[in-house]
Design an enzyme around this catalytic site. Structure first.
Site, PDB file in Angstrom:
ATOM      1  N   ILE A  16       0.855  -1.207   0.000  1.00  0.00           N
ATOM      2  CA  ILE A  16       0.000   0.000   0.000  1.00  0.00           C
ATOM      3  C   ILE A  16       0.884   1.249   0.000  1.00  0.00           C
ATOM      4  CG2 ILE A  16      -1.663   1.374   1.323  1.00  0.00           C
ATOM      5  CD1 ILE A  16      -2.858  -1.217   2.347  1.00  0.00           C
ATOM      6  N   GLN A 112       2.315   1.429  18.863  1.00  0.00           N
ATOM      7  CA  GLN A 112       2.291   2.681  18.099  1.00  0.00           C
ATOM      8  C   GLN A 112       1.471   3.746  18.817  1.00  0.00           C
ATOM      9  OE1 GLN A 112       1.594   1.594  13.981  1.00  0.00           O
ATOM     10  NE2 GLN A 112       3.655   0.733  13.894  1.00  0.00           N
ATOM     11  N   VAL A 129      -5.146   2.105   8.826  1.00  0.00           N
ATOM     12  CA  VAL A 129      -5.483   1.323   7.628  1.00  0.00           C
ATOM     13  C   VAL A 129      -5.313  -0.169   7.914  1.00  0.00           C
ATOM     14  CG1 VAL A 129      -4.808   0.890   5.217  1.00  0.00           C
ATOM     15  CG2 VAL A 129      -4.807   3.229   6.099  1.00  0.00           C
ATOM     16  N   ASP A 159     -14.288   1.300   1.146  1.00  0.00           N
ATOM     17  CA  ASP A 159     -15.629   0.726   0.980  1.00  0.00           C
ATOM     18  C   ASP A 159     -16.578   1.760   0.364  1.00  0.00           C
ATOM     19  OD1 ASP A 159     -14.890  -1.736   2.545  1.00  0.00           O
ATOM     20  OD2 ASP A 159     -14.591  -0.218   4.068  1.00  0.00           O
ATOM     21  N   HIS A 187     -15.183  -2.144   9.113  1.00  0.00           N
ATOM     22  CA  HIS A 187     -14.541  -2.469   7.828  1.00  0.00           C
ATOM     23  C   HIS A 187     -14.362  -3.990   7.797  1.00  0.00           C
ATOM     24  CE1 HIS A 187     -12.057  -2.489   4.321  1.00  0.00           C
ATOM     25  NE2 HIS A 187     -11.027  -2.975   4.981  1.00  0.00           N
TER      26      HIS A 187
HETATM   27  P1  NAD Z   1       2.247  -5.532   3.196  1.00  0.00           P
HETATM   28  O1  NAD Z   1       2.523  -6.838   3.858  1.00  0.00           O
HETATM   29  O2  NAD Z   1       2.601  -5.353   1.769  1.00  0.00           O
HETATM   30  O3  NAD Z   1       3.009  -4.383   4.003  1.00  0.00           O
HETATM   31  C1  NAD Z   1       2.906  -4.272   5.378  1.00  0.00           C
HETATM   32  C2  NAD Z   1       4.205  -3.642   5.859  1.00  0.00           C
HETATM   33  O4  NAD Z   1       4.048  -3.380   7.238  1.00  0.00           O
HETATM   34  C3  NAD Z   1       5.419  -4.550   5.689  1.00  0.00           C
HETATM   35  O5  NAD Z   1       6.481  -3.844   5.060  1.00  0.00           O
HETATM   36  C4  NAD Z   1       5.777  -4.899   7.129  1.00  0.00           C
HETATM   37  O6  NAD Z   1       7.162  -5.130   7.328  1.00  0.00           O
HETATM   38  C5  NAD Z   1       5.292  -3.648   7.851  1.00  0.00           C
HETATM   39  N1  NAD Z   1       5.124  -3.800   9.287  1.00  0.00           N
HETATM   40  C6  NAD Z   1       4.748  -4.901   9.988  1.00  0.00           C
HETATM   41  N2  NAD Z   1       4.779  -4.632  11.307  1.00  0.00           N
HETATM   42  C7  NAD Z   1       5.160  -3.345  11.434  1.00  0.00           C
HETATM   43  C8  NAD Z   1       5.375  -2.504  12.553  1.00  0.00           C
HETATM   44  N3  NAD Z   1       5.230  -2.940  13.802  1.00  0.00           N
HETATM   45  N4  NAD Z   1       5.770  -1.230  12.323  1.00  0.00           N
HETATM   46  C9  NAD Z   1       5.953  -0.771  11.074  1.00  0.00           C
HETATM   47  N5  NAD Z   1       5.787  -1.537   9.976  1.00  0.00           N
HETATM   48  C10 NAD Z   1       5.380  -2.807  10.159  1.00  0.00           C
HETATM   49  O7  NAD Z   1       0.729  -5.190   3.470  1.00  0.00           O
HETATM   50  P2  NAD Z   1      -0.202  -4.112   2.743  1.00  0.00           P
HETATM   51  O8  NAD Z   1      -0.826  -4.760   1.574  1.00  0.00           O
HETATM   52  O9  NAD Z   1       0.528  -2.841   2.577  1.00  0.00           O
HETATM   53  O10 NAD Z   1      -1.378  -3.977   3.828  1.00  0.00           O
HETATM   54  C11 NAD Z   1      -1.133  -3.395   5.092  1.00  0.00           C
HETATM   55  C12 NAD Z   1      -2.370  -3.523   5.979  1.00  0.00           C
HETATM   56  O11 NAD Z   1      -3.442  -2.748   5.440  1.00  0.00           O
HETATM   57  C13 NAD Z   1      -2.920  -4.937   6.112  1.00  0.00           C
HETATM   58  O12 NAD Z   1      -3.313  -5.158   7.457  1.00  0.00           O
HETATM   59  C14 NAD Z   1      -4.139  -4.936   5.204  1.00  0.00           C
HETATM   60  O13 NAD Z   1      -5.075  -5.917   5.578  1.00  0.00           O
HETATM   61  C15 NAD Z   1      -4.642  -3.535   5.462  1.00  0.00           C
HETATM   62  N6  NAD Z   1      -5.581  -2.987   4.468  1.00  0.00           N
HETATM   63  C16 NAD Z   1      -6.617  -2.235   4.942  1.00  0.00           C
HETATM   64  C17 NAD Z   1      -7.516  -1.657   4.057  1.00  0.00           C
HETATM   65  C18 NAD Z   1      -8.691  -0.833   4.555  1.00  0.00           C
HETATM   66  O14 NAD Z   1      -9.561  -0.500   3.725  1.00  0.00           O
HETATM   67  N7  NAD Z   1      -8.792  -0.445   5.822  1.00  0.00           N
HETATM   68  C19 NAD Z   1      -7.357  -1.837   2.686  1.00  0.00           C
HETATM   69  C20 NAD Z   1      -6.283  -2.612   2.229  1.00  0.00           C
HETATM   70  C21 NAD Z   1      -5.406  -3.186   3.149  1.00  0.00           C
HETATM   71  C1  LMR Z   2      -9.743  -4.475   1.591  1.00  0.00           C
HETATM   72  O1  LMR Z   2     -10.874  -4.162   1.910  1.00  0.00           O
HETATM   73  O2  LMR Z   2      -9.403  -4.628   0.397  1.00  0.00           O
HETATM   74  C2  LMR Z   2      -8.684  -4.662   2.653  1.00  0.00           C
HETATM   75  O3  LMR Z   2      -9.239  -4.542   3.931  1.00  0.00           O
HETATM   76  C3  LMR Z   2      -7.911  -5.912   2.503  1.00  0.00           C
HETATM   77  C4  LMR Z   2      -8.736  -7.118   2.864  1.00  0.00           C
HETATM   78  O4  LMR Z   2      -8.256  -7.928   3.668  1.00  0.00           O
HETATM   79  O5  LMR Z   2      -9.836  -7.262   2.337  1.00  0.00           O
END
Ligand code: NAD
Ligand code: LMR
Length: 337
Positions: A16, A112, A129, A159, A187
């Site tokens: 992301i 955090q 996120v 969403d 979410h």
């Molecule tokens: P990713 O695995 O590509 O990247 C996550 C990064 O976070 C990695 O580089 C990892 O090393 C780092 N990380 C882990 N623990 C950490 C910490 N304590 N401090 C700092 N960095 C840390 O994952 P992504 O695809 O970028 O997704 C990240 C998160 O966002 C996931 O939990 C995913 O489910 C969530 N997400 C939420 C939404 C939403 O709509 N709310 C949408 C998409 C993804």
């Molecule tokens: C999304 O809505 O795409 C993210 O929350 C990632 C997931 O786990 O669905």
């Protein structure tokens, strides 16, 4: 030019962040006149990848980006930040629900929260996120008692964007013609995407989305399900969770928080519930909000159908359960959680 502000993105070496950092550094969130110092926080095994991201940001030659601070130390990452995008967390894989991530991720948000409390500006705006986003935001805030709890939010804007896009496609109008589609609750797959207050502008006239679509079966059926399950559908197709669209939504969320919403327009954000619309109090619940002077306010006085009330009750119950589980994972006696 204004003074630079410090902005942290956690999970800065992840997928992301790869889209998000560029959008922030281009000025799409805080404005084209706002210089930025970007703090990139990740964990020690990702230091090499983080170096690559720093190289690419330099190679983008972005005029607003005055400094980049890559770090694995939360004390450095959160120092004096005015805005925090908390992305770093484990993503779910195919077949999982987002709440299955709770025990792995909730501890990250405790750490955090503590770091924000100690090192960030007291008016920092925090967007969570990382999933499960609502409950992570609750935990984070609980460990940052010196920062007002209104400054913590969870992302349901993806969403909202998904729902708006579905409605625009159904009506055959541009995205910009559709407003005020709401996401209620968590979410998660219990969220309630609600087109009931939506407005569509076509040929200069504004109509309600419900009248324009004129198909309750669709609005209560496949529309709701498509949005609820869109994250899982992206994972099934990409074998990785959504990233580009998540980054765009994070920018939209923070942009509107920072700059405000237009009169009569509302957006959805996971924020502390005050019990509005019979939601459980003191969970992070997604509501329609209006924003002025960087303060959000839950839109009041909307009339909900019995169908909508049932859906809100289901998603509220899930948030309450997640909160209880988070408490047991953290073995917490934090009085304000
Ligand atoms: P990713 O695995 O590509 O990247 C996550 C990064 O976070 C990695 O580089 C990892 O090393 C780092 N990380 C882990 N623990 C950490 C910490 N304590 N401090 C700092 N960095 C840390 O994952 P992504 O695809 O970028 O997704 C990240 C998160 O966002 C996931 O939990 C995913 O489910 C969530 N997400 C939420 C939404 C939403 O709509 N709310 C949408 C998409 C993804
Ligand atoms: C999304 O809505 O795409 C993210 O929350 C990632 C997931 O786990 O669905």
């Amino acid at each position: 030019m204004a003074e630079p502000i410090r902005v942290v993105v956690t999970g800065a070496a992840g997928q992301i962040a790869y889209s998000l950092l560029y959008m922030i550094a281009r000025g799409e969130v805080f404005g084209k006149d706002q210089p930025i110092v970007l703090h990139l926080l990740d964990i020690p095994p990702m230091v090499g990848v983080l170096e690559g991201v720093v190289m690419e940001l330099a190679d983008c030659a972005l005029p607003l980006l005055v400094e980049v601070v890559p770090t694995t130390d939360p004390a450095v990452g959160f120092k004096d930040v005015s805005a925090a995008f908390l992305v770093g967390a484990m993503p779910r894989k195919e077949g999982m629900e987002r709440k299955d991530l709770l025990s792995a991720n909730v501890k990250i948000f405790r750490t955090q929260g503590q770091a924000l409390d100690k090192f960030a500006k007291k008016d920092v705006k925090v967007l969570v996120v990382g999933n499960p986003a609502n409950t992570n935001a609750l935990v984070c805030s609980s460990y940052a008692p010196s920062i007002p709890r209104e400054n913590f939010s969870a992302m349901t804007r993806l969403d909202q964007n998904r729902a708006t896009s579905q409605i625009a496609a159904k009506l055959g109008v541009p995205i910009s013609a559709v407003k005020n589609i709401i996401i209620w609750g968590n979410h998660s797959s219990t969220q309630y995407p609600d087109a009931g207050q939506g407005k569509v502008t076509a040929n200069g006239t504004v109509k309600s989305v419900v009248d324009a679509i004129n198909d309750n079966g669709y609005l209560q059926g496949s529309f709701v399900e498509t949005v609820q399950k869109r994250g899982a559908a992206v994972i099934a197709a990409r074998k990785m969770s959504s990233a580009m669209s998540a980054a765009k939504a994070a920018c939209d969320h923070m942009h509107d928080w920072w700059n405000g919403t237009a009169p009569g327009q509302f957006v959805s954000m996971g924020v502390f519930s005050d019990g509005s619309y019979e939601s459980p109090k003191d969970v992070i619940f997604s509501f329609p909000v209006e924003i002025k002077n960087k303060q959000w306010k839950i839109v009041s006085g909307l009339t909900l159908s019995d169908f909508a009330k049932t859906k809100l009750s289901v998603t509220g119950k899930e948030l309450q359960e997640e909160k209880d589980e988070a408490l047991s994972v953290l073995d917490s006696n934090v009085s304000n959680l």
